[in-house]
Design a protein around this motif. Structure first.
Motif, PDB file in Angstrom:
ATOM      1  N   UNK A 155     -12.699   9.262   2.391  1.00 19.48           N
ATOM      2  CA  UNK A 155     -12.193   7.985   2.222  1.00 19.48           C
ATOM      3  C   UNK A 155     -12.075   7.928   0.894  1.00 19.48           C
ATOM      4  N   UNK A 156     -11.221   7.061   0.521  1.00 23.93           N
ATOM      5  CA  UNK A 156     -10.941   6.349  -0.751  1.00 23.93           C
ATOM      6  C   UNK A 156     -11.913   5.071  -0.979  1.00 23.93           C
ATOM      7  N   UNK A 157     -12.362   5.118  -2.121  1.00 26.35           N
ATOM      8  CA  UNK A 157     -13.295   3.917  -2.541  1.00 26.35           C
ATOM      9  C   UNK A 157     -12.652   3.325  -3.724  1.00 26.35           C
ATOM     10  N   UNK A 158     -12.020   2.116  -3.510  1.00 25.04           N
ATOM     11  CA  UNK A 158     -11.151   1.659  -4.614  1.00 25.04           C
ATOM     12  C   UNK A 158     -11.920   0.953  -5.992  1.00 25.04           C
ATOM     13  N   UNK A 159     -12.822   0.242  -5.444  1.00 28.82           N
ATOM     14  CA  UNK A 159     -13.532  -0.416  -6.378  1.00 28.82           C
ATOM     15  C   UNK A 159     -14.287   0.670  -7.417  1.00 28.82           C
ATOM     16  N   UNK A 160     -15.086   1.553  -7.018  1.00 32.49           N
ATOM     17  CA  UNK A 160     -15.688   2.415  -7.953  1.00 32.49           C
ATOM     18  C   UNK A 160     -14.934   3.569  -8.365  1.00 32.49           C
ATOM     19  N   UNK A 161     -13.699   3.568  -7.735  1.00 32.88           N
ATOM     20  CA  UNK A 161     -12.908   4.787  -8.194  1.00 32.88           C
ATOM     21  C   UNK A 161     -13.323   6.303  -7.692  1.00 32.88           C
ATOM     22  N   UNK A 162     -13.935   6.254  -6.618  1.00 34.14           N
ATOM     23  CA  UNK A 162     -14.492   7.623  -5.968  1.00 34.14           C
ATOM     24  C   UNK A 162     -13.823   7.831  -4.694  1.00 34.14           C
ATOM     25  N   UNK A 163     -14.125   9.030  -4.273  1.00 37.33           N
ATOM     26  CA  UNK A 163     -13.625   9.566  -2.873  1.00 37.33           C
ATOM     27  C   UNK A 163     -14.999   9.978  -2.189  1.00 37.33           C
ATOM     28  N   UNK A 164     -15.371   9.694  -1.103  1.00 35.37           N
ATOM     29  CA  UNK A 164     -16.599  10.062  -0.307  1.00 35.37           C
ATOM     30  C   UNK A 164     -16.087  11.237   0.643  1.00 35.37           C
ATOM     31  N   UNK A 165     -16.758  12.211   0.694  1.00 32.14           N
ATOM     32  CA  UNK A 165     -16.408  13.166   1.664  1.00 32.14           C
ATOM     33  C   UNK A 165     -17.794  13.378   2.849  1.00 32.14           C
ATOM     34  N   UNK A 185     -11.915   0.815 -15.321  1.00 36.89           N
ATOM     35  CA  UNK A 185     -13.210   0.849 -14.650  1.00 36.89           C
ATOM     36  C   UNK A 185     -13.252   1.503 -13.278  1.00 36.89           C
ATOM     37  N   UNK A 186     -11.754   1.764 -12.873  1.00 33.06           N
ATOM     38  CA  UNK A 186     -11.529   2.512 -11.662  1.00 33.06           C
ATOM     39  C   UNK A 186      -9.954   2.774 -11.797  1.00 33.06           C
ATOM     40  N   UNK A 187      -9.646   3.799 -11.117  1.00 31.86           N
ATOM     41  CA  UNK A 187      -7.977   4.484 -10.980  1.00 31.86           C
ATOM     42  C   UNK A 187      -7.445   3.582  -9.707  1.00 31.86           C
ATOM     43  N   UNK A 188      -8.435   2.842  -8.963  1.00 30.18           N
ATOM     44  CA  UNK A 188      -8.157   2.254  -7.681  1.00 30.18           C
ATOM     45  C   UNK A 188      -7.336   3.249  -6.761  1.00 30.18           C
ATOM     46  N   UNK A 189      -7.980   4.188  -6.370  1.00 32.53           N
ATOM     47  CA  UNK A 189      -7.514   5.082  -5.334  1.00 32.53           C
ATOM     48  C   UNK A 189      -7.317   4.659  -4.117  1.00 32.53           C
ATOM     49  N   UNK A 190      -6.319   4.886  -3.542  1.00 34.37           N
ATOM     50  CA  UNK A 190      -5.809   4.387  -2.275  1.00 34.37           C
ATOM     51  C   UNK A 190      -5.376   5.168  -1.250  1.00 34.37           C
ATOM     52  N   UNK A 191      -4.373   5.922  -1.183  1.00 36.16           N
ATOM     53  CA  UNK A 191      -4.091   6.822   0.034  1.00 36.16           C
ATOM     54  C   UNK A 191      -4.735   7.921  -0.081  1.00 36.16           C
ATOM     55  N   UNK A 192      -4.890   8.633   1.036  1.00 30.26           N
ATOM     56  CA  UNK A 192      -5.440  10.207   1.124  1.00 30.26           C
ATOM     57  C   UNK A 192      -4.873  10.951   2.172  1.00 30.26           C
ATOM     58  N   UNK A 193      -4.590  12.114   1.906  1.00 30.07           N
ATOM     59  CA  UNK A 193      -4.328  12.954   3.117  1.00 30.07           C
ATOM     60  C   UNK A 193      -4.587  14.430   2.757  1.00 30.07           C
ATOM     61  N   UNK A 194      -4.813  15.272   3.803  1.00 32.75           N
ATOM     62  CA  UNK A 194      -5.326  16.640   3.595  1.00 32.75           C
ATOM     63  C   UNK A 194      -4.239  17.652   3.930  1.00 32.75           C
TER      64      UNK A 194
END
Length: 305
Positions: A155-165, A185-194
């Protein structure tokens, strides 16, 4: 909000229908038979060749009346100091489970949450939680290309600029911090696909960065990452074949408006083609491509504001 039908690639033309009442039922067959890019005031290259404003673009098939089966309370899950507000959700067919991103409140109005809630869709019961980063938004799954077995969820974590797997046992295995080139302070990650080899992540900080995380290392892969152009805000990215499809908005130079459309990134060739379906430069409307539904027979639906 609106939607536009996208005919089969290479998308020589698109057709939009304006509905003055804010709703419509138009079949995809009718759209495909009446494709007229010129009437929309846009060229295939994506720049305005006329005035085109679509406050209520909508193409949709009528659905029978729907009835909610159950309401699943999320309050009290994740961070007890936050709320039960949810953002994205995704169904994973092998486990037959539903995953819900518990985002909580926006950081500037309250306390964000930080959990993925796992729901059994047959019993409508919450059966688990996965701890993730702050304000999780979108969810994706990666599968083994040989066996088809589930490898990871993310998932993308918008507020802290991370991705959790997390792995197939629903245990977190990695947290990847993404670059913050604009210093927000974050790049605001949003969409994710594999794909078979990577997770791909869009950002909405305006940097235009499209990040890639390698599945074999669970680390950021700069060689597979791309930049879509300064001012681009990426939407819900989708992987199909050898391409990434990215709904997006591109900010105009003075931030007076934007162009909303779609980018196709050829993963193997490393090249991109972009189409824009709406543009406004009046400080009043900021068109954006947000979501995309690809159809099995080719073409698709682009939704946005």
């Amino acid at each position: 909000m609106g939607a536009a039908f996208l005919p089969n690639p290479p998308f020589a033309s698109w057709k939009g229908v304006q509905n003055p009442h804010g709703s419509a039922t138009v079949s995809s067959a009718a759209c495909a038979a009446s494709r007229d890019f010129g009437a929309m005031g846009f060229s295939r290259a994506g720049r305005a060749s006329g005035t085109a404003m679509f406050p209520t673009l909508l193409l949709a098939a009528a659905l029978a009346p729907q009835q909610l089966r159950a309401e699943i309370p999320l309050t009290g899950l994740g961070d007890p100091l936050s709320t039960g507000k949810a953002f994205g959700l995704a169904y994973e067919p092998q486990s037959d489970l539903l995953f819900v991103a518990l985002c909580g409140d926006l950081p500037f109005v309250g306390t964000p949450n930080r959990a993925i809630v796992v729901v059994d869709p047959h019993t409508d019961a919450v059966i688990g939680e996965i701890p993730v980063g702050t304000f999780p938004e979108e969810i994706a799954f990666a599968y083994d290309p040989l066996t088809g077995a589930l490898r990871f969820g993310a998932c993308t974590n918008s507020d802290d600029g991370t991705v959790t797997i997390w792995d197939a046992a629903l245990q977190p295995v990695a947290t990847i911090t993404l670059p913050d080139p604009l210093g927000f302070g974050t790049c605001f990650p949003f969409g994710i696909s594999a794909s078979e080899t990577h997770f791909f992540i869009t950002t909405i900080d305006g940097s235009g960065d499209l990040h890639a995380i390698a599945l074999n290392t669970l680390a950021l892969d700069p060689a597979a990452s791309r930049n879509l152009g300064h001012g681009v805000l990426g939407g819900r990215v989708q992987h199909s074949g050898d391409a990434l499809w990215i709904p997006h908005a591109r900010s105009l130079p003075a931030f007076s408006g934007s162009e909303g459309g779609l980018t196709r990134w050829d993963i193997n060739a490393g090249s991109a083609a972009a189409w824009f379906v709406a543009r406004d430069d009046s400080y009043t409307l900021y068109p954006t491509g947000q979501d995309l539904a690809l159809l099995p027979g080719g073409g698709g639906w682009l939704g946005g504001l």
